[in-house]
Design an enzyme around this catalytic site. Structure first.
Site, PDB file in Angstrom:
ATOM      1  N   GLY A  46      14.647 -10.211   1.114  1.00  0.00           N
ATOM      2  CA  GLY A  46      13.487 -10.866   0.536  1.00  0.00           C
ATOM      3  C   GLY A  46      13.270 -10.362  -0.882  1.00  0.00           C
ATOM      4  N   GLN A  51       8.698  -8.692  -8.599  1.00  0.00           N
ATOM      5  CA  GLN A  51       9.803  -7.728  -8.657  1.00  0.00           C
ATOM      6  C   GLN A  51      10.808  -8.070  -9.765  1.00  0.00           C
ATOM      7  OE1 GLN A  51      10.575  -8.009  -4.173  1.00  0.00           O
ATOM      8  NE2 GLN A  51      11.048  -5.883  -4.647  1.00  0.00           N
ATOM      9  N   CYS A  99      12.479  -1.250   0.081  1.00  0.00           N
ATOM     10  CA  CYS A  99      12.112  -2.248  -0.922  1.00  0.00           C
ATOM     11  C   CYS A  99      13.009  -2.048  -2.140  1.00  0.00           C
ATOM     12  CB  CYS A  99      10.641  -2.058  -1.298  1.00  0.00           C
ATOM     13  SG  CYS A  99      10.052  -3.211  -2.547  1.00  0.00           S
ATOM     14  N   LEU A 100      13.493  -3.140  -2.700  1.00  0.00           N
ATOM     15  CA  LEU A 100      14.362  -3.038  -3.880  1.00  0.00           C
ATOM     16  C   LEU A 100      13.641  -2.375  -5.058  1.00  0.00           C
ATOM     17  CD1 LEU A 100      16.101  -6.546  -3.784  1.00  0.00           C
ATOM     18  CD2 LEU A 100      17.099  -4.338  -3.157  1.00  0.00           C
ATOM     19  N   HIS A 141       5.681  -8.144   4.161  1.00  0.00           N
ATOM     20  CA  HIS A 141       6.164  -7.262   3.091  1.00  0.00           C
ATOM     21  C   HIS A 141       6.199  -8.022   1.750  1.00  0.00           C
ATOM     22  CE1 HIS A 141       8.951  -4.025   1.463  1.00  0.00           C
ATOM     23  NE2 HIS A 141       9.064  -4.984   0.570  1.00  0.00           N
ATOM     24  N   GLU A 142       6.768  -9.225   1.763  1.00  0.00           N
ATOM     25  CA  GLU A 142       6.866  -9.997   0.513  1.00  0.00           C
ATOM     26  C   GLU A 142       5.492 -10.465   0.048  1.00  0.00           C
ATOM     27  OE1 GLU A 142       9.508  -9.697  -1.081  1.00  0.00           O
ATOM     28  OE2 GLU A 142      10.639  -8.929   0.630  1.00  0.00           O
ATOM     29  N   HIS A 145       3.646  -8.072  -2.022  1.00  0.00           N
ATOM     30  CA  HIS A 145       4.031  -8.040  -3.442  1.00  0.00           C
ATOM     31  C   HIS A 145       3.200  -9.011  -4.285  1.00  0.00           C
ATOM     32  CE1 HIS A 145       7.381  -5.269  -3.536  1.00  0.00           C
ATOM     33  NE2 HIS A 145       8.023  -5.893  -2.570  1.00  0.00           N
TER      34      HIS A 145
HETATM   35 NI    NI Z   1       9.670  -5.163  -1.470  1.00  0.00          NI
END
Ligand code: NI
Length: 184
Positions: A46, A51, A99-100, A141-142, A145
């Site tokens: 995701g 991000q 998470c990236l 989670h997304e 963001h």
């Molecule tokens: Ni993330």
């Protein structure tokens, strides 16, 4: 085009993202680029627009790589525009997340097992859908963001304190990851 990933500490990750309209410039290209950026990164399933530095209500999720584990993920490749989670329900479940934007940190996060989400797809068709278990976790989670949150916000103050030096290093860009990144 592959975008650099904005890392923890960058203010764009803390903004509440704004809705977009159908005439948002090059939206289809942006969505394609977000999927591409996610595939080129390590284990991303995701990615949310903040991000890559864009404070807009857009995130993409592709669970099709996990179809071997769960056949219902076979066609789960979706863009979520202007999403609103209208309900979180069921048991609280604790699982590891990463998470990236926070490379090298994996922590147990407790979330509700189910969500109801309203969103527009890439063609601006409205959907209201129910998701449970792993899909609900990734969506939450997304969604965090685009609300200016990251998964470590869910940890206890003590746990966060223990991660403090790691987080400081991430914010400074002192990380080793295979993808391009950007710090504040
Ligand atoms: Ni993330």
């Amino acid at each position: 085009m592959i975008y650099p990933i904005y890392l923890y500490g960058h203010p764009v990750l803390r903004k509440i993202a704004t809705p977009i309209s159908k005439d948002y410039p090059n939206l289809n290209q942006l969505i394609a680029d977000m999927f591409e950026t996610m595939y080129k990164s390590e284990d991303g399933i995701g990615l949310a627009a903040p991000q890559i530095g864009l404070s807009i209500r857009l995130f993409v999720i592709d669970l099709s790589v996990l179809a071997d584990e769960d056949a219902s993920f076979k066609d789960f490749k979706k863009a979520f525009i202007n999403a609103q989670i209208t309900e979180r329900y069921g048991d609280s479940v604790s699982k590891d997340e990463g998470c990236l934007s926070i490379p090298g940190i994996n922590e147990t996060v407790t979330r509700k097992n189910g969500v109801v989400i309203k969103y527009l797809d890439e063609n601006f068709v409205e959907h209201e859908e129910k998701y449970e278990s792993f899909a609900a976790r990734v969506i939450q989670h997304e969604y965090d963001h685009i609300e200016g949150h990251v998964f470590i916000d869910h940890l206890s103050p003590i746990r966060r304190q223990l991660l403090k030096s790691k987080l400081t290093n991430i914010a400074k860009g002192k990380v080793s990851c295979r993808y391009k990144f950007k710090t504040a």
